[in-house]
Scaffold this motif. Structure first.
Motif, mmCIF file in Angstrom:
data_model
loop_
_atom_site.group_PDB
_atom_site.id
_atom_site.type_symbol
_atom_site.label_atom_id
_atom_site.label_comp_id
_atom_site.label_asym_id
_atom_site.label_seq_id
_atom_site.Cartn_x
_atom_site.Cartn_y
_atom_site.Cartn_z
ATOM 1 N N GLY A 155 0.989 -1.377 -0.251
ATOM 2 C CA GLY A 155 -0.248 -0.436 0.066
ATOM 3 C C GLY A 155 0.741 1.376 -0.118
ATOM 4 N N HIS A 156 2.201 1.241 0.467
ATOM 5 C CA HIS A 156 3.033 1.720 0.191
ATOM 6 C C HIS A 156 3.834 2.385 -0.735
ATOM 7 C CE1 HIS A 156 0.753 3.755 4.099
ATOM 8 N NE2 HIS A 156 1.297 2.118 4.696
ATOM 9 N N THR A 157 3.825 1.583 -2.367
ATOM 10 C CA THR A 157 4.719 1.640 -3.124
ATOM 11 C C THR A 157 3.709 2.711 -4.119
ATOM 12 O OG1 THR A 157 2.896 0.145 -4.149
ATOM 13 C CG2 THR A 157 5.025 -0.899 -3.328
ATOM 14 N N ARG A 165 -0.612 13.007 -0.762
ATOM 15 C CA ARG A 165 0.172 12.915 0.708
ATOM 16 C C ARG A 165 -0.345 11.424 1.131
ATOM 17 N NH1 ARG A 165 5.068 14.882 2.415
ATOM 18 N NH2 ARG A 165 5.279 14.371 4.307
ATOM 19 N N CYS A 166 0.245 10.828 2.083
ATOM 20 C CA CYS A 166 -0.123 9.868 2.859
ATOM 21 C C CYS A 166 -0.092 9.923 3.793
ATOM 22 C CB CYS A 166 0.548 8.646 1.972
ATOM 23 S SG CYS A 166 0.385 7.246 2.522
ATOM 24 N N GLY A 167 0.087 9.240 5.245
ATOM 25 C CA GLY A 167 -0.052 9.799 5.880
ATOM 26 C C GLY A 167 1.206 8.682 6.817
ATOM 27 N N CYS A 168 2.091 8.222 5.946
ATOM 28 C CA CYS A 168 3.495 7.495 6.000
ATOM 29 C C CYS A 168 4.117 8.146 6.241
ATOM 30 C CB CYS A 168 3.765 6.186 5.355
ATOM 31 S SG CYS A 168 3.863 6.060 3.836
ATOM 32 N N GLY A 169 4.439 9.105 4.862
ATOM 33 C CA GLY A 169 4.801 10.769 4.828
ATOM 34 C C GLY A 169 5.847 10.521 3.833
ATOM 35 N N GLY A 172 1.620 9.979 -2.643
ATOM 36 C CA GLY A 172 1.216 9.566 -3.711
ATOM 37 C C GLY A 172 1.107 7.991 -3.392
ATOM 38 N N CYS A 173 1.237 7.731 -2.452
ATOM 39 C CA CYS A 173 1.095 5.680 -2.333
ATOM 40 C C CYS A 173 -0.118 5.628 -3.256
ATOM 41 C CB CYS A 173 1.311 5.918 -0.759
ATOM 42 S SG CYS A 173 2.901 6.355 0.008
ATOM 43 N N VAL A 174 0.082 4.176 -3.550
ATOM 44 C CA VAL A 174 -1.426 3.245 -3.372
ATOM 45 C C VAL A 174 -2.419 3.631 -2.169
ATOM 46 C CG1 VAL A 174 -2.554 0.942 -3.462
ATOM 47 C CG2 VAL A 174 -0.479 1.176 -4.662
HETATM 48 ZN ZN LIG Z 1 2.655 5.611 2.590
#
Ligand SMILES: [Zn+2]
Length: 291
Positions: A155-157, A165-169, A172-174
C-alpha cells in the motif's frame, strides 16, 4: 495445543481461542481504544484476553503496522496513532504468562489464505483494501516478512508522484488513492465528507462522481497488481478487505488488469476468511515458529 489468537486493527481488537486444526472455539471483540496511547492499548488488551487466556498454551498476535522482534511500530500514524514502539509480545507475555509470537496482520492473512491453495501455487500475494491498503507475499511456499518486518507493505508503493500525501510520509502511495480513506478524501461537492461505504452506495445508484472515484481506486489496484507480478511472479493474487470484497470491485480491478500487457496478468480471487484471516494466520504462524 490451543492458541490465544489476537488481531489488532485500527477500529477493533479481536481475540479467539484457536485449536491445532485451526477451528475457532471462542471469540470476542472490542473497539480499538480511541486514545491509542500505549497505556490505553495495554488496558484494552487486558480486558480482551483475560476471559480467554487461561485456556490457551500460547498466544499469537496479528497487528496492523510493522512488527519486528515482537515490537509494533505504526507505519501510518493515522491508522494506529501514538504507537511508535509498542512492545507487543512482552506486553502480552506479562498479561497472560504465556509464550507468543507476533506478525503484521496482512502477512498473517496471506498465510491463512495460502493454507487453502492447491500445492501447485507456490507464489501468491494477498492484498487487503479497506481503511488502508496492506499486503503479504508468499514466495516459494513461505511467507516473506523481511528482516525488519516491512515486506509486503504494498500500500506504500508509488501510484502517482503527483498524488495526495500519504499518512506514512510519502506522496502518492497506493493507499492514499485506493483505500477507503483515499476514496473519501478525494470526494467533492455532494459527496464531500462521506465515507467510502456511503460512496459505494452512491455508485450503486449511478452517481457519476462516486463511480469515477471507485474506478480510480480499482485502476490503481490493477497497476499495483501488475507491479507485484513483475516483482514476485505471483501465480495468484487474493483480494480481501471491506473494499476489496465490496460488490463489483474485483471485476473492475480485473477489467483494468486486462489492459496491461499479458506478462503482467495473474489470476485474481477473493479472500475466503474475511474477518478471521488475521486470527487464523497468526495461529498458523505460531504453529511453525513457537516449537
Ligand atoms: Zn504511504
Amino acid at each position: 495445543m490451543i492458541a490465544l489468537a489476537i488481531d489488532i486493527g485500527g477500529t477493533k481488537l479481536a481475540a479467539a481461542l484457536v485449536d491445532s486444526a485451526l477451528q475457532i472455539i471462542a471469540r470476542r471483540e472490542i473497539p480499538t481504544p480511541a486514545s491509542q496511547t500505549p497505556d490505553a492499548l495495554e488496558a484494552a488488551l487486558r480486558e480482551l484476553v483475560m476471559p480467554l487466556s487461561l485456556r490457551a498454551q500460547h498466544f499469537a498476535v496479528a497487528s496492523t503496522g510493522i512488527i519486528q522482534n515482537g515490537v509494533l511500530t505504526s507505519i501510518n500514524p493515522s491508522n494506529l496513532g501514538g504507537l511508535s514502539h509498542f512492545p507487543l509480545v512482552d506486553c502480552l507475555s506479562a498479561l497472560t504468562g504465556l509464550p507468543g509470537v507476533a506478525l503484521n496482520d496482512a502477512q498473517a492473512a496471506a498465510l491463512a489464505e495460502y493454507q487453502q491453495m492447491p500445492p501447485a501455487i507456490r507464489d501468491m500475494v494477498f492484498i487487503t483494501v479497506s481503511t488502508g491498503v496492506g499486503g503479504g507475499v508468499i514466495h516459494d511456499g513461505q511467507l516473506v516478512t523481511g528482516s525488519g518486518g516491512l515486506a509486503g507493505h504494498c500500500g506504500h508503493t508509488l501510484a502517482d508522484p503527483n498524488g495526495p500525501r500519504c499518512g506514512c510520509g510519502r506522496t502518492g502511495c497506493v493507499e492514499a488513492i485506493a483505500s477507503g480513506r483515499g476514496i473519501a478524501a478525494a470526494a467533492q461537492g455532494e459527496l464531500a465528507g462521506l465515507d467510502a461505504k456511503a460512496i459505494f452506495a452512491h455508485a450503486a445508484r449511478g452517481n457519476a462522481q462516486a463511480v469515477a472515484l471507485i474506478a480510480r481506486s480499482a485502476r490503481t489496484l490493477a497497476r499495483l497488481i501488475a507491479d507485484l507480478k513483475a516483482l514476485t511472479d505471483c501465480q495468484r493474487v487474493v483480494m480481501g478487505g471491506s473494499i476489496g470484497l465490496a460488490d463489483g470491485y474485483l471485476p473492475q480491478v480485473q477489467h483494468y488488469l486486462a489492459q496491461e500487457p499479458s506478462a503482467y496478468q495473474t489470476e485474481l480471487c477473493s479472500a475466503r476468511h474475511q474477518s478471521n484471516a488475521g486470527l487464523l494466520g497468526a495461529a498458523l504462524w505460531a504453529q511453525g515458529h513457537l516449537q
